[in-house]
Design a protein around this motif. Structure first.
Motif, mmCIF file in Angstrom:
data_model
loop_
_atom_site.group_PDB
_atom_site.id
_atom_site.type_symbol
_atom_site.label_atom_id
_atom_site.label_comp_id
_atom_site.label_asym_id
_atom_site.label_seq_id
_atom_site.Cartn_x
_atom_site.Cartn_y
_atom_site.Cartn_z
ATOM 1 N N VAL A 1 0.863 -1.179 0.000
ATOM 2 C CA VAL A 1 0.000 0.000 0.000
ATOM 3 C C VAL A 1 0.898 1.226 0.000
ATOM 4 N N LYS A 2 0.556 2.184 -0.862
ATOM 5 C CA LYS A 2 1.255 3.463 -0.867
ATOM 6 C C LYS A 2 0.333 4.463 -0.190
ATOM 7 N N VAL A 3 0.753 4.960 0.947
ATOM 8 C CA VAL A 3 -0.077 5.862 1.750
ATOM 9 C C VAL A 3 -0.184 7.211 1.041
ATOM 10 N N THR A 4 -1.432 7.607 0.736
ATOM 11 C CA THR A 4 -1.667 8.871 0.038
ATOM 12 C C THR A 4 -2.404 9.893 0.887
ATOM 13 N N GLU B 1 -6.865 8.950 12.852
ATOM 14 C CA GLU B 1 -6.496 7.632 13.351
ATOM 15 C C GLU B 1 -6.122 6.639 12.258
ATOM 16 N N THR B 2 -6.429 6.939 11.010
ATOM 17 C CA THR B 2 -6.151 5.999 9.922
ATOM 18 C C THR B 2 -5.497 6.704 8.746
ATOM 19 N N CYS B 3 -4.846 5.907 7.915
ATOM 20 C CA CYS B 3 -4.302 6.377 6.655
ATOM 21 C C CYS B 3 -4.875 5.484 5.558
ATOM 22 N N SER B 4 -4.877 5.976 4.341
ATOM 23 C CA SER B 4 -5.416 5.181 3.240
ATOM 24 C C SER B 4 -4.538 5.350 2.017
ATOM 25 N N GLY B 5 -4.740 4.435 1.075
ATOM 26 C CA GLY B 5 -3.983 4.478 -0.159
ATOM 27 C C GLY B 5 -4.323 3.308 -1.037
ATOM 28 N N PRO B 6 -3.814 3.299 -2.252
ATOM 29 C CA PRO B 6 -4.109 2.199 -3.174
ATOM 30 C C PRO B 6 -3.328 0.932 -2.805
ATOM 31 N N ALA C 1 -4.080 1.445 9.974
ATOM 32 C CA ALA C 1 -4.064 2.212 11.227
ATOM 33 C C ALA C 1 -2.871 3.170 11.220
ATOM 34 N N ARG C 2 -3.117 4.388 11.648
ATOM 35 C CA ARG C 2 -2.053 5.394 11.686
ATOM 36 C C ARG C 2 -1.233 5.223 12.951
ATOM 37 N N THR C 3 0.046 4.995 12.772
ATOM 38 C CA THR C 3 0.981 4.916 13.889
ATOM 39 C C THR C 3 2.133 5.861 13.577
#
Length: 166
Positions: free
Chosen positions: A61-64, A69-74, A90-92
């Motif tokens: 996953v590449k975080v975009t 509290e969370t991150c997302s990406g493709p 989950a964002r850490t």
């Protein structure tokens, strides 16, 4: 002891001291076991997906985008049968926007957890904290200093190894 005093006075005192000692040991032992069970329980939610990854969707996953509290990406799949889609991690402190991470998808969701050695160590951090807390209880409540040092050393080693890996 005065000869006129009955011998039962000392015996009843010894019995009460033994009962209090047993009660302290039972209570502190229970607290220690509960702490360790809670640490395993808290860790197993993510650790099962990382450690038993065979047959699960895996990829990167590449975080975009990151929220509170969370991150997302493709998600880019590398395992057979996995599909590309937008996933949430989950964002850490170890997750940074713009970086790519090896991940495993939790079945039936769009949530992912880190895989590999970093993912395994990260998943078991709650157990490391529980080991540190249990060491204090074992040292103070059970008065077993050697076992307490072993628990503390294990917890510290786990937390430090995770910090160094991430």
């Amino acid at each position: 002891m005065i000869p006129a005093m009955p011998a039962t006075a000392t015996t009843s005192r010894q019995t009460s001291v033994a009962a209090l000692r047993f009660g302290r040991l039972a209570a502190m032992g229970t607290v220690t076991v509960l702490l360790l069970i809670a640490g395993v329980w808290g860790s197993w939610g993510d650790a099962q997906h990382v450690m038993l990854a065979k047959g699960r969707e895996s990829g990167t996953v590449k975080v975009t985008d990151c929220a509170e509290e969370t991150c997302s990406g493709p998600f880019t799949p590398v395992s057979a049968g996995a599909e590309a889609r937008e996933v949430v991690i989950a964002r850490t402190v170890a997750i940074r926007k713009g970086q790519s991470y090896a991940v495993v998808v939790k079945p039936g969701t769009d949530e992912v957890v880190r895989s590999g050695p970093a993912g395994i160590l990260n998943a078991w951090v709650p157990l490391g904290g529980a080991l540190l807390l249990a060491s204090v209880v074992v040292a103070g409540g059970l008065r077993l200093s050697r076992i307490a040092w072993i628990l503390a050393g294990s917890g510290l080693l786990l937390v430090t190894a995770t910090f160094m890996t991430l």
